[in-house]
Design a protein around this motif. Structure first.
Motif, PDB file in Angstrom:
ATOM      1  N   UNK A 269       0.959  -1.160   0.010  1.00  0.00           N
ATOM      2  CA  UNK A 269       0.147   0.060   0.037  1.00  0.00           C
ATOM      3  C   UNK A 269       0.806   1.184  -0.014  1.00  0.00           C
ATOM      4  N   UNK A 270       0.164   2.288   0.414  1.00  0.00           N
ATOM      5  CA  UNK A 270       0.914   3.667   0.308  1.00  0.00           C
ATOM      6  C   UNK A 270       1.883   3.873   1.510  1.00  0.00           C
ATOM      7  N   UNK A 271       1.919   3.123   2.417  1.00  0.00           N
ATOM      8  CA  UNK A 271       2.862   3.299   3.681  1.00  0.00           C
ATOM      9  C   UNK A 271       3.456   1.997   3.793  1.00  0.00           C
ATOM     10  N   UNK A 272       4.538   1.945   4.503  1.00  0.00           N
ATOM     11  CA  UNK A 272       5.507   0.595   4.794  1.00  0.00           C
ATOM     12  C   UNK A 272       5.436   0.154   6.335  1.00  0.00           C
ATOM     13  N   UNK A 273       5.271   0.946   7.174  1.00  0.00           N
ATOM     14  CA  UNK A 273       5.208   0.697   8.626  1.00  0.00           C
ATOM     15  C   UNK A 273       4.108   0.973   9.189  1.00  0.00           C
ATOM     16  N   UNK A 274       4.069   0.475  10.624  1.00  0.00           N
ATOM     17  CA  UNK A 274       2.618   0.749  11.190  1.00  0.00           C
ATOM     18  C   UNK A 274       2.762   2.029  11.739  1.00  0.00           C
ATOM     19  N   UNK A 275       1.597   2.637  11.298  1.00  0.00           N
ATOM     20  CA  UNK A 275       1.430   4.286  11.588  1.00  0.00           C
ATOM     21  C   UNK A 275       0.137   4.523  11.706  1.00  0.00           C
ATOM     22  N   UNK A 276      -0.405   4.909  12.895  1.00  0.00           N
ATOM     23  CA  UNK A 276      -1.883   5.327  13.114  1.00  0.00           C
ATOM     24  C   UNK A 276      -2.317   6.562  12.152  1.00  0.00           C
ATOM     25  N   UNK A 277      -1.332   7.397  11.974  1.00  0.00           N
ATOM     26  CA  UNK A 277      -1.820   8.620  11.260  1.00  0.00           C
ATOM     27  C   UNK A 277      -1.646   8.354   9.564  1.00  0.00           C
ATOM     28  N   UNK A 278      -1.099   7.160   9.136  1.00  0.00           N
ATOM     29  CA  UNK A 278      -0.727   7.117   7.904  1.00  0.00           C
ATOM     30  C   UNK A 278      -1.895   7.314   6.830  1.00  0.00           C
ATOM     31  N   UNK A 279      -3.119   6.834   7.081  1.00  0.00           N
ATOM     32  CA  UNK A 279      -4.193   7.010   6.111  1.00  0.00           C
ATOM     33  C   UNK A 279      -4.480   8.414   5.896  1.00  0.00           C
ATOM     34  N   UNK A 280      -3.889   9.374   6.570  1.00  0.00           N
ATOM     35  CA  UNK A 280      -3.946  10.821   6.250  1.00  0.00           C
ATOM     36  C   UNK A 280      -2.673  11.205   5.400  1.00  0.00           C
ATOM     37  N   UNK A 281      -1.678  11.287   6.095  1.00  0.00           N
ATOM     38  CA  UNK A 281      -0.349  11.558   5.321  1.00  0.00           C
ATOM     39  C   UNK A 281      -0.210  11.019   4.330  1.00  0.00           C
ATOM     40  N   UNK A 282      -0.320   9.586   4.240  1.00  0.00           N
ATOM     41  CA  UNK A 282       0.040   8.984   2.841  1.00  0.00           C
ATOM     42  C   UNK A 282      -1.137   9.226   1.788  1.00  0.00           C
ATOM     43  N   UNK A 283      -2.076   9.955   1.763  1.00  0.00           N
ATOM     44  CA  UNK A 283      -2.881   9.970   0.639  1.00  0.00           C
ATOM     45  C   UNK A 283      -2.055  10.613  -0.421  1.00  0.00           C
ATOM     46  N   UNK A 284      -2.345  10.078  -1.772  1.00  0.00           N
ATOM     47  CA  UNK A 284      -1.904  10.651  -2.940  1.00  0.00           C
ATOM     48  C   UNK A 284      -2.983  11.454  -3.540  1.00  0.00           C
ATOM     49  N   UNK A 285      -2.476  12.181  -4.446  1.00  0.00           N
ATOM     50  CA  UNK A 285      -3.274  13.221  -5.433  1.00  0.00           C
ATOM     51  C   UNK A 285      -4.069  12.049  -6.388  1.00  0.00           C
ATOM     52  N   UNK A 286      -5.341  12.172  -6.229  1.00  0.00           N
ATOM     53  CA  UNK A 286      -5.817  10.999  -7.084  1.00  0.00           C
ATOM     54  C   UNK A 286      -7.032  11.777  -8.094  1.00  0.00           C
ATOM     55  N   UNK A 287      -7.143  13.142  -8.264  1.00  0.00           N
ATOM     56  CA  UNK A 287      -8.129  13.789  -9.144  1.00  0.00           C
ATOM     57  C   UNK A 287      -7.636  13.633 -10.504  1.00  0.00           C
ATOM     58  N   UNK A 288      -8.540  12.997 -11.442  1.00  0.00           N
ATOM     59  CA  UNK A 288      -8.024  12.675 -12.912  1.00  0.00           C
ATOM     60  C   UNK A 288      -8.142  14.101 -13.582  1.00  0.00           C
ATOM     61  N   UNK A 289      -7.186  13.991 -14.845  1.00  0.00           N
ATOM     62  CA  UNK A 289      -7.251  14.844 -15.591  1.00  0.00           C
ATOM     63  C   UNK A 289      -6.485  16.335 -15.051  1.00  0.00           C
ATOM     64  N   UNK A 290      -5.846  16.337 -14.130  1.00  0.00           N
ATOM     65  CA  UNK A 290      -5.322  17.700 -13.615  1.00  0.00           C
ATOM     66  C   UNK A 290      -3.942  17.264 -13.091  1.00  0.00           C
ATOM     67  N   UNK A 291      -3.038  18.251 -13.045  1.00  0.00           N
ATOM     68  CA  UNK A 291      -1.863  18.052 -12.525  1.00  0.00           C
ATOM     69  C   UNK A 291      -1.756  18.329 -11.105  1.00  0.00           C
ATOM     70  N   UNK A 292      -1.315  17.416 -10.386  1.00  0.00           N
ATOM     71  CA  UNK A 292      -0.990  17.396  -8.800  1.00  0.00           C
ATOM     72  C   UNK A 292      -0.360  18.726  -8.526  1.00  0.00           C
ATOM     73  N   UNK A 293      -0.759  18.982  -6.978  1.00  0.00           N
ATOM     74  CA  UNK A 293      -0.335  20.388  -6.433  1.00  0.00           C
ATOM     75  C   UNK A 293      -0.120  19.983  -4.962  1.00  0.00           C
TER      76      UNK A 293
END
Length: 645
Positions: A269-293
């Protein structure tokens, strides 16, 4: 060419006469001296002398390679003394401001190197016939002599001339789309998408805080998953501009107990080690058709949808809220010398004497909005905090009065609910440069301590939308220019050319076209000051302790080395330096997604995981430091010890 068709002595005399005549005319017209013309005059004089000293048989073989060698040396010397001849000839035909810019010098220096390389190649090529064949001369009609004395030198000259004529217009035309992407792709503020309905389950329980702040832990636990079953956890949310962000990871349910992501490593997945906060900080830009920022949180509570799917069992989903501030925090818009700001006060009644307070300043992005989150976080932790503006949003950093910082600090200190003796300052990047300079200046504001995120040890040249502004300071104090170091944007030429080449492909693939500014600032630190005897900020004059926060992978400027320079001049045991390994320029407080560490085409630097660690460490250290330096008399927290990491 005359060489080969007329007596050598006549040829070199004619060329020397033309060179001398050119200099005479230039002096009569009061034109500036040019290194290339003077050097060429010397070369022609030497060749003229050689024509009367050596036999014609020697000249037939060596005069042309020696002439090319002379051109090569003249061009090289011009580069070494800082007078590239392309710059000398073009500076008079462009705008004076452009001619003084480091970027223009970088372009013309690159073109001069091209010509010097061509002169070097011509020298080597024309030396081949006399070295390979002792009988070869420029009069020969053999293939070697014709090719090396005439054809190849002419081809090289033609290629260089074509490049000189085509590359600058190409670069200018291709740079326009890069600038367009930086200015036109900024999205508008949008509302968050409606949250999907929660899904409950008779067998599964998703335990996650329903309401929490950005600076509080985000613990996720899944109960009811059979031992060994595959569990997929996803989290989604929208940023300030309504764009989707998403994280996901897979776990194997342990034999005893629930799936607690704070203690259980994910399988993938999007993180490798146990981390309670990871679902938040590990979020990736997922909007289609636009440039990430860069992720900017919504101004209202951030809706985060957490979904857990367990094989052969089902799924459970909840949408929770992450708040920018604690309940009861009071926020009010203020105006300070015509610039907007936001004042935040802790919940409840102020203690006797007033709240401890922190004035917050952003970077060169301008305005106060970037510091609203920090001000709200600090108010949630018991500080009165002011998000202040020292330059208008989007305005260039040009001759900004340092008094603006002092005015904002005093505005906060004079508030009826603030203890004026317990005021500190916090600033980021260029704002940290300005705040530190202000506190060092005569009649600067009194601060109990300063938090400087990605700071500078010197004051820099003015910066506008198109780069550095020649001969212009960033700051003034009492109406006088503050000494400054130049930003050497010429050091960015290789990146600028690369971006011009790749911009169309980047746009088609929705990839950002980025530039790392750090080389320009590093070059400024290495070189001599322009218009300043000493641009160092006299940080040793600050009475209170300093906490400097830097990332080792800062892509904007060398904040780590500059922070060490500040501390080295002070040698105060109360100072602290939080150096975050692998983090970049922007170290924010709280737990926020760390993907896309860039904004407006500027690379900030730092890896996703390192940024997450830096955010949490900085939140803890900064609030602890501020609590200590603003503690009331008799409070045991008031002592601040040395801590340099």
């Amino acid at each position: 060419m005359l060489i080969g068709n007329v007596v050598f002595r006549l040829v070199v005399c004619l060329v020397l006469a033309v060179a001398v005549g050119t200099q005479v005319v230039s002096r009569l017209r009061r034109q500036p001296w040019r290194v290339f013309e003077l050097g060429s005059l010397v070369v022609f004089a030497i060749l003229t002398l050689a024509a009367f000293v050596f036999a014609e048989a020697v000249l037939e073989r060596w005069l042309q390679p020696l002439g090319n060698l002379g051109l090569f040396l003249v061009g090289l010397v011009g580069l070494l003394v800082g007078r590239p001849f392309v710059w000398e000839y073009t500076a008079d035909v462009v705008d004076a401001t452009v001619a003084r810019s480091d970027r223009f010098r970088g372009v013309t220096t690159t073109m001069t190197w091209l010509w010097v390389a061509v002169f070097a190649a011509m020298t080597v090529v024309t030396m081949i016939p006399p070295l390979v064949d002792e009988a070869a001369t420029i009069h020969d009609t053999g293939l070697l002599s014709v090719l090396c004395y005439w054809v190849l030198p002419c081809v090289l000259l033609g290629l260089a001339a074509s490049a000189s004529g085509l590359v600058p217009p190409w670069f200018e035309s291709r740079s326009a789309p890069v600038e367009h992407r930086e200015t036109e792709e900024t999205p508008a503020v949008a509302t968050q998408s409606s949250a999907p309905p929660d899904i409950a389950s008779d067998t599964l329980v998703l335990d996650v805080p329903q309401d929490s702040r950005h600076d509080e832990p985000f613990a996720v636990t899944i109960h009811g998953a059979p031992a060994g079953s595959a569990v997929e956890l996803t989290a989604t949310g929208n940023d300030l501009h309504g764009r989707l962000w998403r994280s996901a990871a897979k776990f194997a349910a342990p034999v005893p107990g629930p799936v607690d992501i704070a203690v259980l490593d994910p399988l993938s997945g999007d993180w490798e080690r146990a981390d309670g906060d990871a679902p938040l900080w590990a979020m990736r830009f997922a909007a289609g058709g636009v440039t990430p920022d860069l992720f900017i949180p919504p101004t209202d509570p951030w809706l985060v949808t957490v979904t857990a799917r367990v094989e052969r069992v089902g799924e459970v989903r909840r949408t929770v809220r992450r708040h920018p501030t604690a309940a009861g925090v009071r926020c009010s818009s203020v105006e300070i010398d015509g610039r907007q700001g936001l004042l935040t006060l802790p919940p409840g009644t102020a203690p006797d004497g007033g709240w401890p307070a922190v004035a917050c300043f952003g970077g060169s992005e301008g305005g106060f909005e970037s510091q609203v989150g920090h001000a709200m976080l600090l108010a949630s932790r018991g500080f009165a905090a002011l998000a202040a503006s020292w330059v208008d949003k989007g305005a260039p950093v040009v001759a900004v009065p340092l008094e603006r910082f002092g005015t904002a600090v005093r505005f906060l200190a004079d508030h009826s609910e603030v203890d004026s003796d317990r005021v500190a300052g916090m600033a980021v990047s260029r704002g940290a440069e300005g705040l530190l300079s202000t506190v060092c200046a005569p009649r600067g504001p009194r601060c109990r301590g300063l938090v400087l995120i990605s700071p500078s040890s010197v004051t820099w040249q003015a910066i506008g939308s198109e780069g550095e502004i020649p001969d212009t300071p960033s700051w003034t104090v009492a109406g006088r220019d503050v000494p400054w170091l130049p930003v050497r944007s010429g050091a960015l030429m290789s990146q600028l050319v690369r971006n011009a080449w790749w911009v169309s492909r980047d746009a088609a693939a929705h990839r950002p076209t980025l530039i790392r500014l750090r080389p320009a600032y590093e070059a400024g630190l290495r070189g001599p000051a322009t218009g300043a005897a000493d641009a160092r900020i006299p940080a040793e004059q600050v009475d209170g302790p300093l906490l400097l926060v830097t990332g080792t992978e800062d892509a904007v400027w060398p904040s780590g080395p500059m922070a060490q320079e500040v501390l080295g001049r002070r040698l105060r045991p109360s100072d602290e330096h939080l150096s975050c390994q692998g983090a970049g320029h922007l170290v924010r407080l709280g737990v926020l997604p760390t993907d896309a560490q860039w904004t407006g085409g500027i690379a900030l630097g730092g890896t996703r995981t390192a940024q997450a660690v830096a955010q949490r460490r900085a939140t803890t250290r900064i609030t602890k430091f501020l609590s200590a330096v603003t503690a009331a008399a008799g409070d045991p927290r008031r002592a601040v010890g040395t801590r340099r990491q």
